[in-house]
Design a protein around this motif. Structure first.
Motif, short mmCIF file in Angstrom:
data_model
loop_
_atom_site.label_atom_id
_atom_site.label_comp_id
_atom_site.label_asym_id
_atom_site.label_seq_id
_atom_site.Cartn_x
_atom_site.Cartn_y
_atom_site.Cartn_z
N TYR A 32 12.13 -0.54 4.21
CA TYR A 32 10.86 0.15 4.09
C TYR A 32 10.25 0.14 5.49
CZ TYR A 32 11.14 -0.62 -1.00
OH TYR A 32 11.51 -0.66 -2.31
N PHE A 34 7.64 1.72 8.67
CA PHE A 34 6.28 2.21 8.87
C PHE A 34 6.03 2.46 10.36
CE2 PHE A 34 4.59 0.97 4.68
CZ PHE A 34 5.59 0.11 4.26
N TYR A 36 2.48 2.73 12.81
CA TYR A 36 1.04 2.61 12.94
C TYR A 36 0.65 2.98 14.37
CZ TYR A 36 0.49 0.04 8.56
OH TYR A 36 0.44 -0.33 7.23
N LYS A 49 5.34 6.47 6.55
CA LYS A 49 6.27 5.46 6.07
C LYS A 49 7.49 6.13 5.48
CE LYS A 49 4.03 5.09 1.54
NZ LYS A 49 3.18 4.24 0.66
N ILE A 51 10.24 5.18 2.55
CA ILE A 51 10.64 4.28 1.46
C ILE A 51 11.99 4.73 0.92
CG2 ILE A 51 10.00 3.31 -0.78
CD1 ILE A 51 8.15 2.54 1.52
N THR B 31 -3.92 -7.68 -1.63
CA THR B 31 -3.33 -8.46 -0.55
C THR B 31 -4.24 -8.41 0.67
OG1 THR B 31 -2.01 -6.55 0.16
CG2 THR B 31 -0.94 -8.15 -1.29
N PHE B 33 -4.38 -9.83 4.84
CA PHE B 33 -3.59 -10.35 5.95
C PHE B 33 -4.52 -10.65 7.13
CE2 PHE B 33 0.47 -8.95 4.18
CZ PHE B 33 0.05 -7.98 3.29
N TYR B 35 -4.21 -11.19 11.27
CA TYR B 35 -3.36 -11.05 12.44
C TYR B 35 -4.15 -11.45 13.69
CZ TYR B 35 -0.31 -7.93 9.69
OH TYR B 35 0.53 -7.40 8.76
N TYR B 48 -1.39 -14.71 4.98
CA TYR B 48 -1.71 -13.64 4.05
C TYR B 48 -1.84 -14.16 2.63
CZ TYR B 48 3.08 -12.70 2.27
OH TYR B 48 4.31 -12.77 1.66
N ARG B 50 -2.14 -13.01 -1.66
CA ARG B 50 -1.99 -12.03 -2.74
C ARG B 50 -2.79 -12.53 -3.92
NH1 ARG B 50 3.56 -11.25 -5.71
NH2 ARG B 50 4.31 -10.57 -3.69
N GLU B 97 -0.54 -4.05 -3.27
CA GLU B 97 0.89 -4.26 -3.40
C GLU B 97 1.38 -3.60 -4.67
OE1 GLU B 97 4.85 -5.47 -3.56
OE2 GLU B 97 3.42 -5.07 -1.95
N GLY B 100 7.28 -0.60 -3.34
CA GLY B 100 7.56 0.35 -2.29
C GLY B 100 6.39 0.73 -1.43
N SER B 101 5.22 0.30 -1.76
CA SER B 101 4.05 0.74 -1.00
C SER B 101 3.39 -0.45 -0.34
CB SER B 101 3.06 1.45 -1.90
OG SER B 101 1.90 1.81 -1.17
N ASN B 102 3.58 -0.58 0.94
CA ASN B 102 2.98 -1.72 1.64
C ASN B 102 2.03 -1.28 2.72
OD1 ASN B 102 5.35 -3.68 0.65
ND2 ASN B 102 3.62 -4.79 1.44
N GLU B 103 1.47 -0.10 2.56
CA GLU B 103 0.54 0.37 3.57
C GLU B 103 -0.61 -0.62 3.68
OE1 GLU B 103 -0.70 4.32 2.82
OE2 GLU B 103 -2.47 4.17 4.10
N GLN B 104 -0.88 -1.03 4.88
CA GLN B 104 -1.98 -1.95 5.14
C GLN B 104 -3.09 -1.22 5.87
OE1 GLN B 104 -0.70 -5.57 7.08
NE2 GLN B 104 1.06 -5.81 5.72
N PHE B 106 -6.29 -1.70 8.21
CA PHE B 106 -6.80 -2.68 9.16
C PHE B 106 -8.30 -2.53 9.38
CE2 PHE B 106 -3.26 -4.91 11.30
CZ PHE B 106 -2.21 -4.32 10.63
N GLY B 107 -8.95 -3.66 9.56
CA GLY B 107 -10.33 -3.66 9.99
C GLY B 107 -10.42 -3.44 11.49
#
Lengths: 113, 115
Positions: A32, A34, A36, A49, A51, B31, B33, B35, B48, B50, B97, B100-104, B106-107
């Motif tokens: 997977y 990505f 950014y 992304k 997948i 979720t 995280f 960094y 991180y 969940r 979460e 297949g979708s883990n787009e994060q 960010f602040g």
């Protein structure tokens, strides 16, 4: 262990020319992947992304990326660069055993007028 | 327009002081995280969560750093005592979460300077 590599610290391109930012990955199982982007003094923003499905993925701001399984690559591309595309670009791969993303070291894209 | 918010945006403190950074994840995300970004080390995952449970804090110096989620709308990262080498930009990110979708998302980050 899962990892991504961005072999170029910086990419320079003239405005209007096509651009490519390279990324290769190492992952067990299906990747997977990505991309950014980080503009100065900002957090990272999601671009696109991969997948599953089509190897060519289209994302925000006219960017696209091509997944190549045989070359374990996921290069970011844009047909015509803009000065405003100048930023730091990160490739990432999902750790298949966890929620977390593993980021590359970043590539600074500089688009010259 | 849902966004991750972080406070403070900038913090200057002296060595030995306690620093607390706060993050409000996007409502509904499960979720969170933390960094740290520096010129030398790049982007490092510190911890991180969940569903508010800590899953991995192996990237965090345990003797001085702690991360918590008191509730679903607040995540905190604390440094006590702070040291000059902690100077960095700290980002919080949240995500939903699902397979297949883990787009994060960010602040904007907290820029910490420890003198």
């Amino acid at each position: 262990a899962q990892s991504v590599a961005q072999p170029e610290d910086q990419v320079n391109v003239a405005e209007g020319n096509p651009l490519t930012v390279k990324c290769t990955y190492s992952v067990s199982g299906n990747p997977y992947l990505f991309w950014y982007v980080q503009y100065p003094n900002r957090g990272l923003q999601f671009l696109l992304k991969y997948i599953t499905g089509d190897n060519l993925v289209k994302g925000s701001y006219g960017f696209e990326a091509e997944f190549n399984k045989s070359q374990t690559s996921f290069h970011l591309k844009k047909p015509s660069a803009l000065v405003s595309d100048s930023a730091l670009y990160f490739c990432a791969v999902r750790d298949p055993l966890a929620d977390k993303l593993i980021f590359g070291t970043g590539t600074r894209l500089q688009v010259f007028p | 327009d849902a966004r991750v918010t972080q406070t403070p945006r900038h913090k200057v403190t002296e060595m030995g002081q306690e620093v607390t950074m706060r993050c409000q994840p996007i409502l509904g995300h499960n979720t969170v995280f933390w960094y740290r970004q520096t010129m030398m080390q790049g982007l490092e995952l510190l911890a991180y969560f969940r569903n508010r449970a800590p899953l991995d804090d192996s990237g965090m110096p345990k003797d001085r750093f702690s991360a918590e989620m008191p509730d679903a709308t607040l995540a905190t990262l604390k440094i006590q005592p702070s040291e000059p080498r902690d100077s960095a930009v700290y980002f919080c990110a949240s995500g939903l979460e699902r397979a297949g979708s883990n787009e994060q998302f960010f602040g904007p980050g907290t820029r910490l300077t420890v003198l």
